[in-house]
Design an enzyme around this catalytic site. Structure first.
Site, PDB file in Angstrom:
ATOM      1  N   ARG A   1      21.950  94.737  10.351  1.00 48.61           N
ATOM      2  CA  ARG A   1      20.785  95.131  11.161  1.00 48.61           C
ATOM      3  C   ARG A   1      20.427  94.025  12.153  1.00 48.61           C
ATOM      4  O   ARG A   1      20.077  94.292  13.300  1.00 48.61           O
ATOM      5  CB  ARG A   1      19.587  95.444  10.252  1.00 48.61           C
ATOM      6  CG  ARG A   1      19.689  96.848   9.634  1.00 48.61           C
ATOM      7  CD  ARG A   1      19.012  96.947   8.295  1.00 48.61           C
ATOM      8  NE  ARG A   1      17.569  96.892   8.385  1.00 48.61           N
ATOM      9  CZ  ARG A   1      16.764  96.880   7.322  1.00 48.61           C
ATOM     10  NH1 ARG A   1      17.277  96.933   6.110  1.00 48.61           N
ATOM     11  NH2 ARG A   1      15.468  96.846   7.457  1.00 48.61           N
TER      12      ARG A   1
ATOM     13  N   ARG B   1      12.433  97.808  -0.937  1.00 46.10           N
ATOM     14  CA  ARG B   1      13.251  98.849  -0.331  1.00 46.10           C
ATOM     15  C   ARG B   1      14.691  98.461  -0.592  1.00 46.10           C
ATOM     16  O   ARG B   1      15.059  97.299  -0.396  1.00 46.10           O
ATOM     17  CB  ARG B   1      12.990  98.862   1.177  1.00 46.10           C
ATOM     18  CG  ARG B   1      12.319 100.116   1.648  1.00 46.10           C
ATOM     19  CD  ARG B   1      11.860 100.016   3.072  1.00 46.10           C
ATOM     20  NE  ARG B   1      12.932  99.748   4.020  1.00 46.10           N
ATOM     21  CZ  ARG B   1      12.723  99.561   5.320  1.00 46.10           C
ATOM     22  NH1 ARG B   1      11.499  99.583   5.804  1.00 46.10           N
ATOM     23  NH2 ARG B   1      13.725  99.345   6.138  1.00 46.10           N
TER      24      ARG B   1
ATOM     25  N   ARG C   1      17.145 100.962  20.271  1.00 46.10           N
ATOM     26  CA  ARG C   1      17.842  99.838  19.636  1.00 46.10           C
ATOM     27  C   ARG C   1      19.114  99.465  20.356  1.00 46.10           C
ATOM     28  O   ARG C   1      19.848  98.592  19.890  1.00 46.10           O
ATOM     29  CB  ARG C   1      18.182 100.186  18.193  1.00 46.10           C
ATOM     30  CG  ARG C   1      16.921 100.234  17.357  1.00 46.10           C
ATOM     31  CD  ARG C   1      17.213 100.105  15.908  1.00 46.10           C
ATOM     32  NE  ARG C   1      15.963 100.281  15.197  1.00 46.10           N
ATOM     33  CZ  ARG C   1      15.836 100.220  13.900  1.00 46.10           C
ATOM     34  NH1 ARG C   1      16.870  99.961  13.143  1.00 46.10           N
ATOM     35  NH2 ARG C   1      14.677 100.405  13.327  1.00 46.10           N
TER      36      ARG C   1
ATOM     37  N   LYS D   1       6.672  93.295  12.773  1.00 44.30           N
ATOM     38  CA  LYS D   1       6.503  94.356  13.777  1.00 44.30           C
ATOM     39  C   LYS D   1       5.736  95.551  13.204  1.00 44.30           C
ATOM     40  O   LYS D   1       4.845  96.100  13.854  1.00 44.30           O
ATOM     41  CB  LYS D   1       7.887  94.781  14.273  1.00 44.30           C
ATOM     42  CG  LYS D   1       7.904  95.973  15.184  1.00 44.30           C
ATOM     43  CD  LYS D   1       9.290  96.176  15.753  1.00 44.30           C
ATOM     44  CE  LYS D   1      10.343  96.450  14.694  1.00 44.30           C
ATOM     45  NZ  LYS D   1      10.300  97.806  14.138  1.00 44.30           N
TER      46      LYS D   1
HETATM   47  P1  AMP Z   1      14.081 100.689   9.971  1.00 39.32           P
HETATM   48  O1  AMP Z   1      13.085 101.130   8.952  1.00 39.32           O
HETATM   49  O2  AMP Z   1      13.485 100.600  11.350  1.00 39.32           O
HETATM   50  O3  AMP Z   1      14.838  99.476   9.586  1.00 39.32           O
HETATM   51  O4  AMP Z   1      15.150 101.885  10.070  1.00 39.32           O
HETATM   52  C1  AMP Z   1      15.902 102.275   8.963  1.00 39.32           C
HETATM   53  C2  AMP Z   1      17.221 102.850   9.397  1.00 39.32           C
HETATM   54  O5  AMP Z   1      17.005 104.045  10.209  1.00 39.32           O
HETATM   55  C3  AMP Z   1      18.062 101.951  10.300  1.00 39.32           C
HETATM   56  O6  AMP Z   1      18.790 100.980   9.567  1.00 39.32           O
HETATM   57  C4  AMP Z   1      18.966 102.968  10.990  1.00 39.32           C
HETATM   58  O7  AMP Z   1      19.997 103.408  10.114  1.00 39.32           O
HETATM   59  C5  AMP Z   1      18.011 104.136  11.223  1.00 39.32           C
HETATM   60  N1  AMP Z   1      17.350 104.003  12.537  1.00 39.32           N
HETATM   61  C6  AMP Z   1      16.045 103.720  12.791  1.00 39.32           C
HETATM   62  N2  AMP Z   1      15.812 103.667  14.106  1.00 39.32           N
HETATM   63  C7  AMP Z   1      16.998 103.920  14.727  1.00 39.32           C
HETATM   64  C8  AMP Z   1      17.417 103.988  16.089  1.00 39.32           C
HETATM   65  N3  AMP Z   1      16.569 103.783  17.111  1.00 39.32           N
HETATM   66  N4  AMP Z   1      18.718 104.293  16.342  1.00 39.32           N
HETATM   67  C9  AMP Z   1      19.586 104.509  15.354  1.00 39.32           C
HETATM   68  N5  AMP Z   1      19.270 104.425  14.042  1.00 39.32           N
HETATM   69  C10 AMP Z   1      17.987 104.144  13.722  1.00 39.32           C
END
Ligand code: AMP
Length: 224
Positions: free
Chosen positions: A173, A161, A87, A13
Site C-alpha cells: 500500500r 484490521r 490513488r 487522514k
Molecule cells: P483503505 O481503507 O483506504 O486502505 O482501502 C482498503 C482497500 O480498498 C485498498 O487496499 C484497496 O484494495 C481498495 N481501495 C480503496 N480505495 C481505492 C482506490 N481509489 N482505487 C483502488 N482500490 C482502492
C-alpha cells in the site's frame, strides 16, 4: 465545500477527515469504506474487490472509478470530503474530467505528509473501536494510546484490521502511495499543478504532530 484529502495509510487522514466532515458538515466518501461495505454485504462488486483488498493491491480502475463517480453524482449540492480516491494518475484525471463535466467545484485538496517509516509504525499500532471506527486508538502513538484493552474514547472493544497486521500488504500500500510517477503522490501532484493554475487550492501539512495540532493547522490553513 468539496474537499479531496491525501495522506498515506497511517497518517491520520481518516481522523482528520472525520473532523473536517463535522466542521463543514460534509458527506464523507471513503473509497476503502465503500469497498468494505460491499465485501460485508456480499455484493458482486464486493466479491470482485475482496481478493485485491486482501493482498493490499488496488482494486482495478474499471471497478473503482465508476463506483466513486456514481457516489459523487448522488451527492447533489451538499459538500463532500473524498478520501482514498484517487490513488493513481488515471483516477485523478478521470475525477477531474467528471467534476468539470458535472460543473462541480473542487474547493480544496489537502495532503498530509508523513515519512514512510512513521506511517508504518502507526498502521501496525492502529486499533479499531467496535462502536465507532472514527474513535482514534493507536498503541504506537502516545497521543492516542488506548486505555488498556479498550477504546480510549468510549470504552468499546478494540480489534485490529487484518490488513493492518500484514507487513507485506502495508508495504505494498505504501509502495502505491509514495509512488510519485504513477501512484497516489503522482495523483496529488496532478492537483497541485491545477492549484498552481488557480483551478483549486492545495494545502500540504505535516502529519507528525498530535491530532489537535494537525487539526488546528488544517483549519487555520483552510480558513486563511
Ligand atoms: P483503505 O481503507 O483506504 O486502505 O482501502 C482498503 C482497500 O480498498 C485498498 O487496499 C484497496 O484494495 C481498495 N481501495 C480503496 N480505495 C481505492 C482506490 N481509489 N482505487 C483502488 N482500490 C482502492
Amino acid at each position: 465545500m468539496n474537499i479531496l484529502i491525501f495522506g498515506p495509510n497511517g497518517s491520520g487522514k481518516g481522523t482528520q477527515g472525520a473532523l473536517l466532515k463535522n466542521v463543514y458538515h460534509l458527506a464523507h466518501i471513503e473509497s476503502g469504506g465503500i469497498f468494505r461495505e460491499h465485501v460485508g454485504g456480499g455484493t458482486e462488486l464486493g466479491k470482485q474487490a475482496k481478493a485485491y483488498m486482501d493482498r493490499g493491491d488496488l482494486v482495478p480502475d474499471d471497478l473503482t472509478i465508476p463506483m466513486i463517480l456514481a457516489t459523487l453524482k448522488k451527492q447533489g449540492t451538499g459538500g463532500w470530503l473524498l478520501d482514498g480516491f484517487p490513488r493513481n494518475t488515471a483516477q485523478a484525471e478521470k475525477l477531474w474530467d467528471a467534476l468539470k463535466a458535472a460543473n462541480m467545484k473542487l474547493d480544496c485538496v489537502v495532503e498530509i505528509d508523513l515519512p514512510r517509516s512513521e506511517a508504518k509504525a502507526r498502521i501496525t499500532g492502529r486499533r479499531i473501536c467496535a462502536r465507532d471506527n472514527n474513535h482514534p486508538n493507536n498503541i504506537n502513538n502516545p497521543a492516542i494510546r488506548p486505555s488498556g484493552a479498550v477504546c480510549r474514547v468510549c470504552g468499546g472493544a478494540l480489534s485490529t484490521r487484518a490488513d493492518d497486521q500484514d507487513e507485506a500488504a502495508i508495504d505494498k500500500r505504501h509502495d502505491i502511495y509514495y509512488d510519485e510517477t504513477n501512484g497516489t503522490l503522482a495523483a496529488a501532484h496532478f492537483f497541485k499543478k491545477l492549484a498552481d493554475q488557480g483551478l483549486t487550492r492545495f494545502i500540504r501539512l505535516s502529519g507528525l504532530g498530535d491530532i489537535e495540532a494537525v487539526k488546528t493547522e488544517l483549519i487555520t490553513q483552510l480558513q486563511s
